[in-house]
Scaffold this active site. Structure first.
Site, PDB file in Angstrom:
ATOM      1  N   GLN A 136      40.734  72.220  48.402  1.00 45.62           N
ATOM      2  CA  GLN A 136      41.765  71.198  48.222  1.00 45.62           C
ATOM      3  C   GLN A 136      41.140  69.862  47.830  1.00 45.62           C
ATOM      4  O   GLN A 136      41.622  69.156  46.959  1.00 45.62           O
ATOM      5  CB  GLN A 136      42.527  71.012  49.549  1.00 45.62           C
ATOM      6  N   CYS A 194      55.244  71.082  50.002  1.00 41.94           N
ATOM      7  CA  CYS A 194      55.900  71.453  48.738  1.00 41.94           C
ATOM      8  C   CYS A 194      57.038  70.494  48.431  1.00 41.94           C
ATOM      9  O   CYS A 194      57.430  70.341  47.275  1.00 41.94           O
ATOM     10  CB  CYS A 194      56.378  72.893  48.776  1.00 41.94           C
ATOM     11  N   GLY A 203      52.408  82.977  43.645  1.00 45.91           N
ATOM     12  CA  GLY A 203      53.785  83.435  43.917  1.00 45.91           C
ATOM     13  C   GLY A 203      54.349  84.260  42.771  1.00 45.91           C
ATOM     14  O   GLY A 203      55.019  85.270  43.003  1.00 45.91           O
ATOM     15  N   LYS A 257      50.129  87.983  56.941  1.00 44.36           N
ATOM     16  CA  LYS A 257      48.834  87.557  56.387  1.00 44.36           C
ATOM     17  C   LYS A 257      48.881  86.029  56.280  1.00 44.36           C
ATOM     18  O   LYS A 257      49.531  85.476  55.393  1.00 44.36           O
ATOM     19  CB  LYS A 257      48.644  88.218  55.009  1.00 44.36           C
ATOM     20  N   GLY A 278      53.609  79.648  48.906  1.00 44.30           N
ATOM     21  CA  GLY A 278      52.308  79.179  48.440  1.00 44.30           C
ATOM     22  C   GLY A 278      52.421  78.625  47.041  1.00 44.30           C
ATOM     23  O   GLY A 278      53.478  78.121  46.643  1.00 44.30           O
ATOM     24  N   SER A 279      51.353  78.758  46.286  1.00 45.04           N
ATOM     25  CA  SER A 279      51.321  78.176  44.940  1.00 45.04           C
ATOM     26  C   SER A 279      52.208  78.973  43.987  1.00 45.04           C
ATOM     27  O   SER A 279      52.450  80.173  44.191  1.00 45.04           O
ATOM     28  CB  SER A 279      49.894  78.175  44.413  1.00 45.04           C
ATOM     29  N   GLU A 335      51.541  70.073  40.144  1.00 42.47           N
ATOM     30  CA  GLU A 335      51.590  69.930  41.603  1.00 42.47           C
ATOM     31  C   GLU A 335      50.201  69.569  42.104  1.00 42.47           C
ATOM     32  O   GLU A 335      49.302  70.412  42.110  1.00 42.47           O
ATOM     33  CB  GLU A 335      52.083  71.218  42.278  1.00 42.47           C
ATOM     34  N   GLU A 376      58.552  81.391  47.796  1.00 42.03           N
ATOM     35  CA  GLU A 376      58.784  79.938  47.804  1.00 42.03           C
ATOM     36  C   GLU A 376      57.517  79.302  47.259  1.00 42.03           C
ATOM     37  O   GLU A 376      56.426  79.549  47.772  1.00 42.03           O
ATOM     38  CB  GLU A 376      59.065  79.444  49.220  1.00 42.03           C
TER      39      GLU A 376
HETATM   40  P1  NDP Z   1      47.819  80.325  47.341  1.00 45.93           P
HETATM   41  O1  NDP Z   1      49.187  80.401  46.802  1.00 45.93           O
HETATM   42  O2  NDP Z   1      46.769  81.049  46.577  1.00 45.93           O
HETATM   43  O3  NDP Z   1      47.814  80.911  48.848  1.00 45.93           O
HETATM   44  C1  NDP Z   1      48.974  81.089  49.626  1.00 45.93           C
HETATM   45  C2  NDP Z   1      48.862  82.365  50.437  1.00 45.93           C
HETATM   46  O4  NDP Z   1      48.716  83.482  49.561  1.00 45.93           O
HETATM   47  C3  NDP Z   1      47.626  82.409  51.354  1.00 45.93           C
HETATM   48  O5  NDP Z   1      47.936  83.154  52.504  1.00 45.93           O
HETATM   49  C4  NDP Z   1      46.618  83.170  50.505  1.00 45.93           C
HETATM   50  O6  NDP Z   1      45.581  83.740  51.263  1.00 45.93           O
HETATM   51  C5  NDP Z   1      47.528  84.208  49.877  1.00 45.93           C
HETATM   52  N1  NDP Z   1      47.016  84.792  48.645  1.00 45.93           N
HETATM   53  C6  NDP Z   1      46.102  84.284  47.773  1.00 45.93           C
HETATM   54  N2  NDP Z   1      45.913  85.136  46.746  1.00 45.93           N
HETATM   55  C7  NDP Z   1      46.708  86.198  46.952  1.00 45.93           C
HETATM   56  C8  NDP Z   1      46.966  87.409  46.239  1.00 45.93           C
HETATM   57  N3  NDP Z   1      46.345  87.696  45.085  1.00 45.93           N
HETATM   58  N4  NDP Z   1      47.862  88.278  46.740  1.00 45.93           N
HETATM   59  C9  NDP Z   1      48.509  87.997  47.896  1.00 45.93           C
HETATM   60  N5  NDP Z   1      48.304  86.882  48.624  1.00 45.93           N
HETATM   61  C10 NDP Z   1      47.421  85.984  48.163  1.00 45.93           C
HETATM   62  O7  NDP Z   1      47.441  78.813  47.532  1.00 45.93           O
HETATM   63  P2  NDP Z   1      46.054  78.110  47.956  1.00 45.93           P
HETATM   64  O8  NDP Z   1      45.951  78.089  49.441  1.00 45.93           O
HETATM   65  O9  NDP Z   1      44.918  78.734  47.211  1.00 45.93           O
HETATM   66  O10 NDP Z   1      46.300  76.627  47.432  1.00 45.93           O
HETATM   67  C11 NDP Z   1      46.129  76.307  46.062  1.00 45.93           C
HETATM   68  C12 NDP Z   1      47.204  75.350  45.602  1.00 45.93           C
HETATM   69  O11 NDP Z   1      48.470  75.952  45.769  1.00 45.93           O
HETATM   70  C13 NDP Z   1      47.316  74.049  46.399  1.00 45.93           C
HETATM   71  O12 NDP Z   1      46.443  73.086  45.953  1.00 45.93           O
HETATM   72  C14 NDP Z   1      48.761  73.670  46.142  1.00 45.93           C
HETATM   73  O13 NDP Z   1      48.874  73.025  44.902  1.00 45.93           O
HETATM   74  C15 NDP Z   1      49.463  74.986  46.050  1.00 45.93           C
HETATM   75  N6  NDP Z   1      50.146  75.331  47.327  1.00 45.93           N
HETATM   76  C16 NDP Z   1      51.464  75.076  47.382  1.00 45.93           C
HETATM   77  C17 NDP Z   1      52.144  75.352  48.532  1.00 45.93           C
HETATM   78  C18 NDP Z   1      53.601  75.047  48.600  1.00 45.93           C
HETATM   79  O14 NDP Z   1      54.195  75.182  49.676  1.00 45.93           O
HETATM   80  N7  NDP Z   1      54.209  74.647  47.509  1.00 45.93           N
HETATM   81  C19 NDP Z   1      51.497  75.882  49.741  1.00 45.93           C
HETATM   82  C20 NDP Z   1      50.088  76.143  49.562  1.00 45.93           C
HETATM   83  C21 NDP Z   1      49.460  75.872  48.387  1.00 45.93           C
HETATM   84  P3  NDP Z   1      44.133  82.984  51.352  1.00 45.93           P
HETATM   85  O15 NDP Z   1      44.368  81.660  51.958  1.00 45.93           O
HETATM   86  O16 NDP Z   1      43.338  83.885  52.205  1.00 45.93           O
HETATM   87  O17 NDP Z   1      43.632  82.881  49.926  1.00 45.93           O
END
Ligand code: NDP
Length: 482
Positions: free
Chosen positions: A331, A284, A233, A175, A228-229, A382, A250
Site C-alpha cells: 500500500q 472504498c 473482483g 479467506k 476488494g479491488s 482509486e 463489492e
Molecule cells: P485485492 O482485491 O487483491 O484483495 C482483496 C482480497 O482478495 C484479499 O483477501 C486477497 O487475499 C484476495 N485475493 C487476491 N487475489 C485473489 C485471487 N486471485 N483470487 C481470490 N482472492 C484473491 O486487494 P489488495 O489487498 O491487493 O489491495 C490492492 C488495492 O485494491 C488497494 O490499493 C485498493 O486500491 C484496492 N482495494 C479496494 C478495496 C475496497 O474496498 N474498495 C479493499 C481492498 C483493496 P490476499 O490479501 O492474501 O492477497
C-alpha cells in the site's frame, strides 16, 4: 518472538502445520514484529469446503431462532474481548485505535442485528388461481458460501458477510486478506469459544493468489461474496459466473463530495476531512474528489487549510492519532507513487508532520491538491490513501457531470442549503449511496450497501438486503382440497 499467530481453522481444528511462515510487522513501526502467519496452500480451500459441507445439514436443521442465539453468543464474546481485538487490528493494519474501537463496536451491532432477524417473519403468502391451494414463499440457504475479505475493515466487513450468511443457514469458508489474518484468527477463536459448532465457520489463511484463487476457481462452493479491488473482483466475478455460482463482488470507488455555492462551508470541510482521511483514505467510500463551485472555492480552501492543521498523523495506538500509517508495504509503495504525482500539482492543504517519525512506518501525509485535469490519474484512479483532489466547477450541472465522470459509482455527496438542489443531486448522481450534507464514507449497517458501474456486481450487502443474497427464494404450493 511473536506470541500472536494465525493459521487456518477447519472443521473446528487449527491446522497442525502449514507451508510458509510469514512475520507480521506493525505498519506504525515496521521494525516491530506483532505476529506470525502460517500460510496454508491451495488444498486448504477444498478441505475447508468439505468441512463446511459436512456441517451444513445440521446447521440448516437448527432453524433460524437457534442460529440467532449463536450470533448473539458471538456478539457477547466479541464485546467482552473488544479492547484486545481493536488493539490487535490497529497493530496489524494501522487503523487508529479510536477508529478501530468504533469498528469493533460496529461488529457487535452487526451480529446483534442479524440475530434479531432470526425471529422475524420470512416470505409471503400469495393468492393462487386454484382454490384450496396455499401458495407461499420461503428462504432456503445457498449451502456452502465462500467469503473473501479485504484488510481495510478487518472486523466489520467479515462480520457483515458472515453473520447474514450463517443466519440464513449457510456454512462458511472465509479467506481473509493476508494483512488482516491475525485479526481474523482472533475472530475465529471467539466464534469457537462462543459455542459455534465445528465446521460452520472455517478460516483459510493463505495467499489470495493461491488459497483465494483455489476457492474461487475450483472449490465446490454454492455462493461467493468478495470485497476488494476492482481488478481482483472482476476476475472473481468471471470465475463465479463461469461456474454459475451465485456471487457478489463489492469493489472500488472514486467518491465525490460536491460543494455548491450555498453550502455550509464548516459542515462541508469537516465532512470532507473525515471522509478523505479517516482510515488514511483506505475506505472504498472515501472522499477522493472534491468538486467545488466557483463562488465558494476561496472560502472552502481557506477553511480546509485551517482544518488540516489540526489533523494528527501518528502511530495507530496513540490516542490522539487521527490518521495512521498505510496498512502494508505494498500500500505504501502504491500510494507513494500517487503522492509524487500529487506533489507536482498545486497543494491546497497538508496535515502537519512535525513530531512524526515518518520513516518508522508506512506514513503518507494527508494532502489535498488542485489544478489537476478531470482525466488525471489522481482524479480517475482509486488511490486508497490520504490524497484528495479539488476540481472547480461553474454550475450545478457541471458539478454533476464531473461527479459522474468516473468508471466507479459507489458513494457521492452534495453540500447545499437548497433542498431542491440536494434532491436533484440524489437523482442525478450515478452512485449506489447518495447523500446531502453528509460525508461519502460511513454507512449504517441496517441500510443497503453497494454501488453502480464498476463498483460492484449490483446486489447489495448489509441490512435485510444481505438476506436476499445469502438465500434462495422458494415458491411453495400446497393443494389441501377437495
Ligand atoms: P485485492 O482485491 O487483491 O484483495 C482483496 C482480497 O482478495 C484479499 O483477501 C486477497 O487475499 C484476495 N485475493 C487476491 N487475489 C485473489 C485471487 N486471485 N483470487 C481470490 N482472492 C484473491 O486487494 P489488495 O489487498 O491487493 O489491495 C490492492 C488495492 O485494491 C488497494 O490499493 C485498493 O486500491 C484496492 N482495494 C479496494 C478495496 C475496497 O474496498 N474498495 C479493499 C481492498 C483493496 P490476499 O490479501 O492474501 O492477497
Amino acid at each position: 518472538m511473536a506470541d500472536v499467530e494465525s493459521r487456518s481453522w477447519i472443521g473446528g481444528e487449527w491446522a497442525a502445520q502449514a507451508g510458509e511462515i510469514v512475520e507480521v510487522h506493525d505498519p506504525s513501526e515496521v521494525s516491530r514484529e506483532v505476529g506470525l502467519l502460517h500460510l496454508s496452500e491451495a488444498a486448504a480451500a477444498s478441505e475447508a469446503v468439505e468441512a463446511a459441507r459436512y456441517a451444513s445439514a445440521a446447521w440448516d436443521r437448527q432453524g433460524s431462532p437457534a442460529r440467532a442465539e449463536a450470533l448473539s453468543a458471538m456478539a457477547a464474546a466479541l464485546e467482552r474481548d473488544r479492547e484486545a481485538v481493536a488493539a490487535l487490528a490497529s497493530q496489524e493494519m494501522g487503523k487508529p485505535i479510536t477508529e478501530m474501537r468504533g469498528e469493533v463496536a460496529r461488529g457487535v451491532q452487526i451480529l446483534r442485528f442479524y440475530a434479531a432477524e432470526g425471529v422475524r417473519a420470512v416470505g409471503e403468502v400469495i393468492p393462487h388461481s386454484q382454490t384450496q391451494v396455499l401458495q407461499y414463499t420461503t428462504r432456503r440457504p445457498l449451502g456452502v458460501v465462500g467469503i473473501i475479505t479485504p484488510w481495510n475493515f478487518p472486523v466489520a466487513i467479515p462480520l457483515w458477510k458472515i453473520a447474514p450468511a450463517l443466519l440464513c443457514g449457510n456454512t462458511v469458508v472465509w479467506k481473509p486478506a493476508e494483512s488482516a489474518s491475525l485479526t481474523a484468527a482472533r475472530l475465529a477463536q471467539l466464534a469457537a469459544a462462543s459455542g459455534l459448532p465445528a465446521g460452520v465457520l472455517n478460516l483459510v489463511v493463505g495467499r489470495g493468489s493461491e488459497v483465494g484463487q483455489a476457492l474461487v476457481e475450483a472449490a465446490p462452493l454454492d455462493g461467493l461474496s468478495f470485497t476488494g479491488s476492482t481488478a481482483t473482483g472482476m476476475r472473481v466475478a468471471a470465475a463465479a459466473a463461469a461456474r454459475n455460482i451465485k456471487y457478489q463482488v463489492e469493489m472500488g470507488g472514486k467518491n465525490a463530495a460536491v460543494v455548491l455555492n450555498d453550502a455550509d462551508v464548516d459542515l462541508a470541510v469537516s465532512a470532507v476531512v473525515s471522509g478523505a482521511f479517516r482510515s488514511a483514505g483506505q475506505k472504498c467510500t472515501a472522499t477522493s474528489r472534491i468538486i467545488v463551485q466557483d463562488g465558494v472555492y476561496g472560502a472552502f480552501c481557506d477553511r480546509l487549510r485551517q482544518a488540516m492543521r489540526a489533523v494528527r498523523l501518528g502511530p495507530a495506538l496513540h490516542p490522539d492519532t487521527y490518521v495512521g500509517p498505510l496498512a502494508s508495504e505494498a500500500q505504501f509503495e502504491k500510494v507513494s507513487r500517487y503522492a509524487h504525482q500529487a506533489a507536482r500539482a498545486t497543494v491546497v492543504a497538508q496535515a502537519p508532520v512535525e513530531g512524526v517519525d515518518l520513516g518508522a512506518g508506512y506514513f503518507v501525509p494527508p494532502t489535498v491538491v488542485t489544478d489537476v485535469a478531470p482525466g488525471d490519474p489522481l482524479v480517475q484512479e482509486e488511490i486508497f490513501g490520504p490524497l484528495a483532489a479539488i476540481l472547480r466547477c461553474a454550475s450545478f450541472d457541471e458539478a454533476v457531470a464531473l461527479c459522474n465522470q468516473t468508471v466507479y459509482g459507489l458513494s457521492a455527496a452534495v453540500f447545499t442549503r437548497d433542498l431542491s438542489q440536494g434532491l436533484k443531486f440524489l437523482d442525478a448522481a450515478d452512485a449506489g449511496m447518495v447523500r446531502v450534507n453528509q460525508e461519502t464514507a460511513g454507512v449504517e449497517y441496517a441500510a443497503p450497501f453497494g454501488g453502480l458501474k464498476q463498483s460492484g456486481s449490483h446486489s447489495r450487502e448489509q441490512g435485510t438486503a444481505a438476506l436476499d443474497f445469502y438465500s434462495h427464494t422458494k415458491t411453495c404450493a400446497v393443494y389441501y382440497g377437495p
